[in-house]
Design a protein around this motif. Structure first.
Motif, PDB file in Angstrom:
ATOM      1  N   ALA A  14       0.835  -1.206   0.000  1.00  0.00           N
ATOM      2  CA  ALA A  14       0.000   0.000   0.000  1.00  0.00           C
ATOM      3  C   ALA A  14       0.871   1.257   0.000  1.00  0.00           C
ATOM      4  CB  ALA A  14      -0.921  -0.001   1.219  1.00  0.00           C
ATOM      5  N   ALA A  15       1.956   1.239   0.775  1.00  0.00           N
ATOM      6  CA  ALA A  15       2.862   2.387   0.819  1.00  0.00           C
ATOM      7  C   ALA A  15       3.556   2.566  -0.525  1.00  0.00           C
ATOM      8  CB  ALA A  15       3.887   2.205   1.933  1.00  0.00           C
ATOM      9  N   LEU A  16       3.878   1.457  -1.169  1.00  0.00           N
ATOM     10  CA  LEU A  16       4.515   1.514  -2.487  1.00  0.00           C
ATOM     11  C   LEU A  16       3.577   2.167  -3.496  1.00  0.00           C
ATOM     12  CD1 LEU A  16       7.150   0.568  -3.853  1.00  0.00           C
ATOM     13  CD2 LEU A  16       5.975  -1.535  -4.442  1.00  0.00           C
ATOM     14  N   LYS A  17       2.299   1.759  -3.458  1.00  0.00           N
ATOM     15  CA  LYS A  17       1.318   2.343  -4.373  1.00  0.00           C
ATOM     16  C   LYS A  17       1.070   3.816  -4.075  1.00  0.00           C
ATOM     17  CE  LYS A  17      -1.045  -1.965  -5.359  1.00  0.00           C
ATOM     18  NZ  LYS A  17      -2.225  -2.803  -5.108  1.00  0.00           N
ATOM     19  N   ALA A  18       1.148   4.181  -2.785  1.00  0.00           N
ATOM     20  CA  ALA A  18       0.935   5.577  -2.383  1.00  0.00           C
ATOM     21  C   ALA A  18       2.198   6.421  -2.559  1.00  0.00           C
ATOM     22  CB  ALA A  18       0.476   5.627  -0.933  1.00  0.00           C
ATOM     23  N   ARG A  19       3.283   5.779  -2.983  1.00  0.00           N
ATOM     24  CA  ARG A  19       4.579   6.439  -3.174  1.00  0.00           C
ATOM     25  C   ARG A  19       5.110   7.062  -1.875  1.00  0.00           C
ATOM     26  NH1 ARG A  19       5.587   6.112  -8.523  1.00  0.00           N
ATOM     27  NH2 ARG A  19       3.852   6.243  -9.964  1.00  0.00           N
ATOM     28  N   ASP A  20       4.874   6.347  -0.790  1.00  0.00           N
ATOM     29  CA  ASP A  20       5.379   6.755   0.527  1.00  0.00           C
ATOM     30  C   ASP A  20       6.756   6.103   0.710  1.00  0.00           C
ATOM     31  OD1 ASP A  20       5.967   7.252   3.169  1.00  0.00           O
ATOM     32  OD2 ASP A  20       4.035   6.577   3.946  1.00  0.00           O
ATOM     33  N   GLU A  21       7.789   6.861   0.357  1.00  0.00           N
ATOM     34  CA  GLU A  21       9.146   6.310   0.324  1.00  0.00           C
ATOM     35  C   GLU A  21       9.632   5.845   1.695  1.00  0.00           C
ATOM     36  OE1 GLU A  21      13.648   7.918  -0.073  1.00  0.00           O
ATOM     37  OE2 GLU A  21      12.169   8.947  -1.309  1.00  0.00           O
ATOM     38  N   LEU A  22       9.377   6.635   2.740  1.00  0.00           N
ATOM     39  CA  LEU A  22       9.852   6.287   4.079  1.00  0.00           C
ATOM     40  C   LEU A  22       9.235   4.971   4.567  1.00  0.00           C
ATOM     41  CD1 LEU A  22      11.389   7.051   6.721  1.00  0.00           C
ATOM     42  CD2 LEU A  22       9.252   8.110   7.451  1.00  0.00           C
ATOM     43  N   THR A  23       7.923   4.870   4.480  1.00  0.00           N
ATOM     44  CA  THR A  23       7.238   3.656   4.940  1.00  0.00           C
ATOM     45  C   THR A  23       7.646   2.454   4.100  1.00  0.00           C
ATOM     46  OG1 THR A  23       5.379   5.002   5.680  1.00  0.00           O
ATOM     47  CG2 THR A  23       4.986   2.646   5.446  1.00  0.00           C
ATOM     48  N   THR A  24       7.734   2.634   2.801  1.00  0.00           N
ATOM     49  CA  THR A  24       8.128   1.537   1.917  1.00  0.00           C
ATOM     50  C   THR A  24       9.511   1.012   2.283  1.00  0.00           C
ATOM     51  OG1 THR A  24       6.806   2.455   0.114  1.00  0.00           O
ATOM     52  CG2 THR A  24       8.492   0.856  -0.489  1.00  0.00           C
ATOM     53  N   SER A  25      10.486   1.908   2.404  1.00  0.00           N
ATOM     54  CA  SER A  25      11.855   1.460   2.691  1.00  0.00           C
ATOM     55  C   SER A  25      11.960   0.854   4.088  1.00  0.00           C
ATOM     56  CB  SER A  25      12.847   2.616   2.529  1.00  0.00           C
ATOM     57  OG  SER A  25      12.617   3.612   3.495  1.00  0.00           O
ATOM     58  N   THR A  26      11.237   1.414   5.044  1.00  0.00           N
ATOM     59  CA  THR A  26      11.281   0.885   6.410  1.00  0.00           C
ATOM     60  C   THR A  26      10.678  -0.515   6.471  1.00  0.00           C
ATOM     61  OG1 THR A  26      11.124   3.128   7.299  1.00  0.00           O
ATOM     62  CG2 THR A  26      10.616   1.323   8.796  1.00  0.00           C
ATOM     63  N   LEU A  27       9.537  -0.699   5.827  1.00  0.00           N
ATOM     64  CA  LEU A  27       8.893  -2.017   5.849  1.00  0.00           C
ATOM     65  C   LEU A  27       9.683  -3.042   5.028  1.00  0.00           C
ATOM     66  CD1 LEU A  27       5.104  -1.096   5.758  1.00  0.00           C
ATOM     67  CD2 LEU A  27       6.549  -1.669   7.710  1.00  0.00           C
ATOM     68  N   ARG A  28      10.336  -2.599   3.954  1.00  0.00           N
ATOM     69  CA  ARG A  28      11.208  -3.512   3.207  1.00  0.00           C
ATOM     70  C   ARG A  28      12.341  -3.995   4.106  1.00  0.00           C
ATOM     71  NH1 ARG A  28      11.636  -0.563  -2.578  1.00  0.00           N
ATOM     72  NH2 ARG A  28       9.985  -1.736  -3.589  1.00  0.00           N
ATOM     73  N   MET A  29      12.925  -3.058   4.848  1.00  0.00           N
ATOM     74  CA  MET A  29      14.005  -3.405   5.761  1.00  0.00           C
ATOM     75  C   MET A  29      13.504  -4.375   6.830  1.00  0.00           C
ATOM     76  SD  MET A  29      14.809  -2.523   9.185  1.00  0.00           S
ATOM     77  CE  MET A  29      13.674  -1.181   9.295  1.00  0.00           C
ATOM     78  N   ALA A  30      12.320  -4.136   7.359  1.00  0.00           N
ATOM     79  CA  ALA A  30      11.765  -5.002   8.393  1.00  0.00           C
ATOM     80  C   ALA A  30      11.482  -6.397   7.832  1.00  0.00           C
ATOM     81  CB  ALA A  30      10.488  -4.392   8.961  1.00  0.00           C
ATOM     82  N   LEU A  31      10.916  -6.460   6.636  1.00  0.00           N
ATOM     83  CA  LEU A  31      10.641  -7.758   6.019  1.00  0.00           C
ATOM     84  C   LEU A  31      11.932  -8.497   5.678  1.00  0.00           C
ATOM     85  CD1 LEU A  31       7.584  -6.803   3.813  1.00  0.00           C
ATOM     86  CD2 LEU A  31       7.608  -8.475   5.668  1.00  0.00           C
ATOM     87  N   ALA A  32      12.968  -7.771   5.312  1.00  0.00           N
ATOM     88  CA  ALA A  32      14.271  -8.398   5.053  1.00  0.00           C
ATOM     89  C   ALA A  32      14.829  -8.995   6.340  1.00  0.00           C
ATOM     90  CB  ALA A  32      15.241  -7.385   4.469  1.00  0.00           C
ATOM     91  N   ALA A  33      14.671  -8.278   7.452  1.00  0.00           N
ATOM     92  CA  ALA A  33      15.144  -8.787   8.744  1.00  0.00           C
ATOM     93  C   ALA A  33      14.356 -10.033   9.144  1.00  0.00           C
ATOM     94  CB  ALA A  33      15.012  -7.709   9.814  1.00  0.00           C
ATOM     95  N   VAL A  34      13.055 -10.025   8.880  1.00  0.00           N
ATOM     96  CA  VAL A  34      12.227 -11.205   9.171  1.00  0.00           C
ATOM     97  C   VAL A  34      12.688 -12.368   8.296  1.00  0.00           C
ATOM     98  CG1 VAL A  34       9.895 -12.169   8.977  1.00  0.00           C
ATOM     99  CG2 VAL A  34      10.230  -9.916   9.992  1.00  0.00           C
TER     100      VAL A  34
END
Length: 151
Positions: A14-34
């Protein structure tokens, strides 16, 4: 797949579609850690919600520590970015206990176990952490246990 991991993935999309760069990169980082936590060990496995929560807690702590380090070094822009990433991760963590709630839970855990004195710090911490159940940082819990044990 765990529901918290599903929620992280859906929110990232959803953040990617909304072009919310901060949320997108943060959640990508979190999913990578998971994902890294899932493949650590001898075989790949799905993490439970509690384990995913543990990974997110560690990542949020890293962000707080990095923000403090950047602020101390006079790098306000990086500190602000780390703080903002920490706030994104906080959305997925349980509400933190207030000081009075923490004191009450630790008091109850120490009374139930009959812990008194320095020699019982380890078992007392284990009981207190179980009572708190991830709703307060370990440092806060340890400080309260020490205070109540008179250390």
């Amino acid at each position: 797949m765990s529901t918290l991991k599903d929620r992280l993935t859906a929110d990232m999309r959803a953040a990617l579609k909304a072009r919310d760069e901060l949320t997108t990169s943060t959640l990508r980082m979190a999913l990578a850690a998971v994902g890294t936590a899932e493949v650590s060990g001898k075989a790949k496995r799905e993490l439970s919600n509690d384990e995913v929560l543990g990974v997110l807690t560690k990542e949020a702590k890293k962000r707080r520590e990095a923000a403090t380090a950047f602020a101390d070094a006079g790098r306000a822009e990086q500190a602000a970015r780390e703080t903002a990433e920490g706030e994104v991760l906080e959305r997925y963590l349980p509400k933190q206990l207030s000081d009075t709630e923490l004191t009450e839970l630790v008091t109850g855990a120490l009374a139930a176990g009959g812990f008194t004195g320095k020699a019982q710090m380890g078992p007392a911490m284990k009981a207190a952490q179980a009572a708190v159940a991830g709703r307060a940082e370990g440092g806060r819990v340890a400080a309260e246990v020490r205070r109540q044990l008179g250390l």
